[in-house]
Motif scaffolding. Structure first.
Motif, PDB file in Angstrom:
ATOM      1  N   ALA A  19      31.494 -10.313  92.269  1.00  0.00           N
ATOM      2  CA  ALA A  19      30.465 -10.472  91.238  1.00  0.00           C
ATOM      3  C   ALA A  19      30.800  -9.623  90.013  1.00  0.00           C
ATOM      4  N   GLU A  20      31.305  -8.427  90.234  1.00  0.00           N
ATOM      5  CA  GLU A  20      31.639  -7.536  89.120  1.00  0.00           C
ATOM      6  C   GLU A  20      32.720  -8.137  88.221  1.00  0.00           C
ATOM      7  N   ILE A  21      33.605  -8.944  88.819  1.00  0.00           N
ATOM      8  CA  ILE A  21      34.698  -9.546  88.051  1.00  0.00           C
ATOM      9  C   ILE A  21      34.159 -10.450  86.949  1.00  0.00           C
ATOM     10  N   ILE A  22      33.040 -11.121  87.214  1.00  0.00           N
ATOM     11  CA  ILE A  22      32.492 -12.069  86.229  1.00  0.00           C
ATOM     12  C   ILE A  22      31.399 -11.435  85.369  1.00  0.00           C
ATOM     13  N   LYS A  23      31.199 -10.134  85.495  1.00  0.00           N
ATOM     14  CA  LYS A  23      30.162  -9.447  84.727  1.00  0.00           C
ATOM     15  C   LYS A  23      30.330  -9.659  83.231  1.00  0.00           C
ATOM     16  N   SER A  28      21.151  -6.454  79.939  1.00  0.00           N
ATOM     17  CA  SER A  28      21.172  -4.997  80.036  1.00  0.00           C
ATOM     18  C   SER A  28      21.745  -4.609  81.394  1.00  0.00           C
ATOM     19  N   ASP A  29      22.062  -3.331  81.585  1.00  0.00           N
ATOM     20  CA  ASP A  29      22.597  -2.875  82.875  1.00  0.00           C
ATOM     21  C   ASP A  29      21.605  -3.152  83.998  1.00  0.00           C
ATOM     22  N   GLN A  40      19.270  -5.517  84.069  1.00  0.00           N
ATOM     23  CA  GLN A  40      19.221  -6.959  84.294  1.00  0.00           C
ATOM     24  C   GLN A  40      20.447  -7.431  85.068  1.00  0.00           C
ATOM     25  N   TRP A  41      21.621  -6.876  84.731  1.00  0.00           N
ATOM     26  CA  TRP A  41      22.838  -7.268  85.440  1.00  0.00           C
ATOM     27  C   TRP A  41      22.750  -6.898  86.921  1.00  0.00           C
ATOM     28  N   LEU A  42      22.184  -5.734  87.248  1.00  0.00           N
ATOM     29  CA  LEU A  42      22.065  -5.339  88.650  1.00  0.00           C
ATOM     30  C   LEU A  42      21.175  -6.318  89.416  1.00  0.00           C
ATOM     31  N   ILE A  43      20.125  -6.822  88.749  1.00  0.00           N
ATOM     32  CA  ILE A  43      19.270  -7.829  89.375  1.00  0.00           C
ATOM     33  C   ILE A  43      20.061  -9.101  89.628  1.00  0.00           C
ATOM     34  N   ILE A  44      20.759  -9.590  88.611  1.00  0.00           N
ATOM     35  CA  ILE A  44      21.554 -10.811  88.735  1.00  0.00           C
ATOM     36  C   ILE A  44      22.630 -10.641  89.805  1.00  0.00           C
ATOM     37  N   LYS A  45      23.305  -9.483  89.804  1.00  0.00           N
ATOM     38  CA  LYS A  45      24.372  -9.230  90.764  1.00  0.00           C
ATOM     39  C   LYS A  45      23.864  -9.314  92.203  1.00  0.00           C
ATOM     40  N   ASP A  46      22.736  -8.667  92.476  1.00  0.00           N
ATOM     41  CA  ASP A  46      22.171  -8.710  93.826  1.00  0.00           C
ATOM     42  C   ASP A  46      21.818 -10.133  94.238  1.00  0.00           C
TER      43      ASP A  46
END
Length: 207
Positions: free
Chosen positions: A156-160, A167-168, A170-176
């Motif tokens: 998931a981090e690869i496509i960040k 925002s950071d 929001q990204w953590l929500i999407i990543k999970d």
């Protein structure tokens, strides 16, 4: 809309693609293209990791996620965004109940009838976890390894970088949510393989 993991029983991709999609690609229609529920089912079943039934989608749109999916956006047909949401529901349903699925959808898309307040569009989210699954399929990481969850998070981090508008937090929500959806798809695949193995065993015992 990306559909990775095409059904391997097909000889090639051209044979797997439904006729309605071939016609659409041939015409190169510029206006927004709508899909019937049967077409969404055919599109969803291009994916070999999960299965889709027309009875399920009818129940979802009439009862389980009626207030979230809304009526057909294009006459009697659903928009590509609505179709993506239904495919996401399909991929989550193997593991999660509808209360959890509603939470996931609202966390991702806020007001489902308003695309302007989405953290990420349904198509982008679907494409993102499809890419994570593709990376997982090509990797030697075992599904049963204690490192598997970490592997999905790394994928998931690869496509960040595709989501710089987030925002950071929001990204953590999407990543999970990308990781849990990917895990649900993989769980569905394992369940299907287990049932197929059992059926092969029963056929062998009866012959």
């Amino acid at each position: 809309m990306p559909i990775l993991f095409f059904n391997q029983e097909k000889d090639n991709l051209s044979e797997a693609v439904p006729d309605f999609l071939k016609r659409y690609l041939k015409k190169r229609v510029k206006k927004e293209y709508g899909l019937s529920t049967n077409e969404i089912v055919k599109l969803g079943n291009l994916c070999e990791l999960t299965s889709f039934k027309s009875t399920a989608i009818q129940n979802w749109i009439k009862r389980d996620i009626k207030e979230l999916i809304g009526p057909p956006a294009l006459g009697k047909k659903y928009s590509i965004e609505q179709a993506a949401i239904l495919l996401i529901v399909r991929d989550l349903k193997t593991v999660y109940d509808f209360e959890t699925i509603r939470y996931v959808l609202k966390a991702l898309f806020n007001t489902l009838s308003d695309r302007s307040d989405d953290l990420i569009s349904p198509i982008k989210f679907y494409e993102a976890y499809a890419r994570i699954l593709q990376d997982t399929k090509e990797d030697t990481c075992s599904t049963y390894s204690h490192e598997f969850e970490t592997h999905l998070q790394s994928s998931a981090e690869i496509i960040k970088g595709q989501f710089k508008h987030l925002s950071d937090k929001q990204w953590l929500i999407i990543k999970d949510l990308l990781v849990l959806t990917s895990m649900s798809v993989i769980a569905s695949h394992i369940e299907q393989r287990a049932n197929k193995f059992l059926q092969n065993h029963l056929n062998y015992m009866n012959n």
